[in-house]
Design a protein around this motif. Structure first.
Motif, PDB file in Angstrom:
ATOM      1  N   TYR A  25       0.844  -1.187   0.000  1.00 40.13           N
ATOM      2  CA  TYR A  25       0.000   0.000   0.000  1.00 40.13           C
ATOM      3  C   TYR A  25       0.885   1.245   0.000  1.00 40.13           C
ATOM      4  O   TYR A  25       2.009   1.239   0.500  1.00 40.13           O
ATOM      5  N   LEU A  69       3.576   0.832   2.825  1.00 38.15           N
ATOM      6  CA  LEU A  69       3.281  -0.210   3.815  1.00 38.15           C
ATOM      7  C   LEU A  69       3.180  -1.564   3.134  1.00 38.15           C
ATOM      8  O   LEU A  69       2.581  -1.668   2.059  1.00 38.15           O
ATOM      9  N   GLY A  97       3.658  -4.085   8.454  1.00 38.54           N
ATOM     10  CA  GLY A  97       4.920  -3.530   8.914  1.00 38.54           C
ATOM     11  C   GLY A  97       4.691  -2.088   9.345  1.00 38.54           C
ATOM     12  O   GLY A  97       3.592  -1.534   9.215  1.00 38.54           O
ATOM     13  N   GLN A  98       5.771  -1.466   9.832  1.00 40.89           N
ATOM     14  CA  GLN A  98       5.641  -0.104  10.346  1.00 40.89           C
ATOM     15  C   GLN A  98       5.743   0.951   9.243  1.00 40.89           C
ATOM     16  O   GLN A  98       5.481   2.128   9.475  1.00 40.89           O
TER      17      GLN A  98
END
Lengths: 109, 113
Positions: A36, A87, A100-101
């Motif tokens: 994303y 992301l 994930g961050q």
């Protein structure tokens, strides 16, 4: 423990300077992976779905690839409008995304 | 196609209050998932609704509850708000048979003061 790790946390490039973002994962019941793009204060914008090792997807200046343990988002000749947080999310079972961050990408003109 | 729509876009609540957030999924999608995204972090899975039932839940306390209506729209309720509940709340819609795509709304920014 199910985990998705993205690197680097932040990346600053000059316009036209190609690079890659990494997403490594250890997730039980993995069914695939999403990428994303997210602009500040907005919801994530869907880019790609990858299901199996060796799979590749392309969209404009972005190409996503998948191996058994990690995925890469390659950005070729980026433009300032490509600046965003990217992301990755592992698809766990039929119900859940493990994110994930994120990697915060800045493209300088 | 309006895509995934969420309301309201911004909300300010006082600690201890209750809040309801709303989501309408993308046309053709019957599954709604809710995520919490703290500043600078990736979204965290709260729960998912399919056929008006909670199908799976993440590591969130019972203060977080939800509902899905026959038209597939969904609500997220948070009771006894804490300062730490301040976040961007995201709704994602997908097809019920499993993930081939998942589209997110623009989110609701909740601030607890």
């Amino acid at each position: 423990e199910d985990q998705v790790t993205q690197s680097p946390e932040a990346l600053r490039l000059q316009e036209g300077e190609s690079s890659s973002l990494n997403c490594s994962y250890t997730v039980s019941g993995l069914r695939g992976l999403f990428w994303y793009r997210q602009d500040p204060g907005k919801g994530p914008e869907f880019l790609f779905t990858l299901y199996s090792a060796g799979e590749e997807k392309e969209k404009e200046r972005l190409k996503a690839t998948l191996t058994k343990k990690e995925s890469f988002l390659h950005i070729t000749a980026p433009k300032p409008e490509d600046s965003a947080t990217y992301l990755c999310a592992a698809i766990q079972g039929a119900q859940k995304l493990v994110f994930g961050q994120g990697t915060r990408l800045t493209i300088n003109p | 196609d309006a895509g995934v729509t969420q309301s309201p876009t911004h909300l300010i609540k006082t600690r201890g209050q209750q809040v309801t957030l709303r989501c309408s999924p993308k046309s053709g999608h019957d599954t709604v998932s809710w995520y919490q995204q703290a500043l600078g972090q990736g979204p965290q899975f709260i729960f998912q609704y399919y056929e008006e039932e909670e199908r799976q839940r993440g590591n969130f306390p019972d203060r977080f509850s939800g509902h899905q209506f026959p038209n597939y729209s969904s609500e997220l309720n948070v009771n006894a708000l804490l300062l730490g509940d301040s976040a961007l709340y995201l709704c994602a819609s997908s097809g019920g048979t499993g993930y081939t795509e998942a589209f997110f709304g623009q989110g609701t920014r909740l601030t607890v003061v």
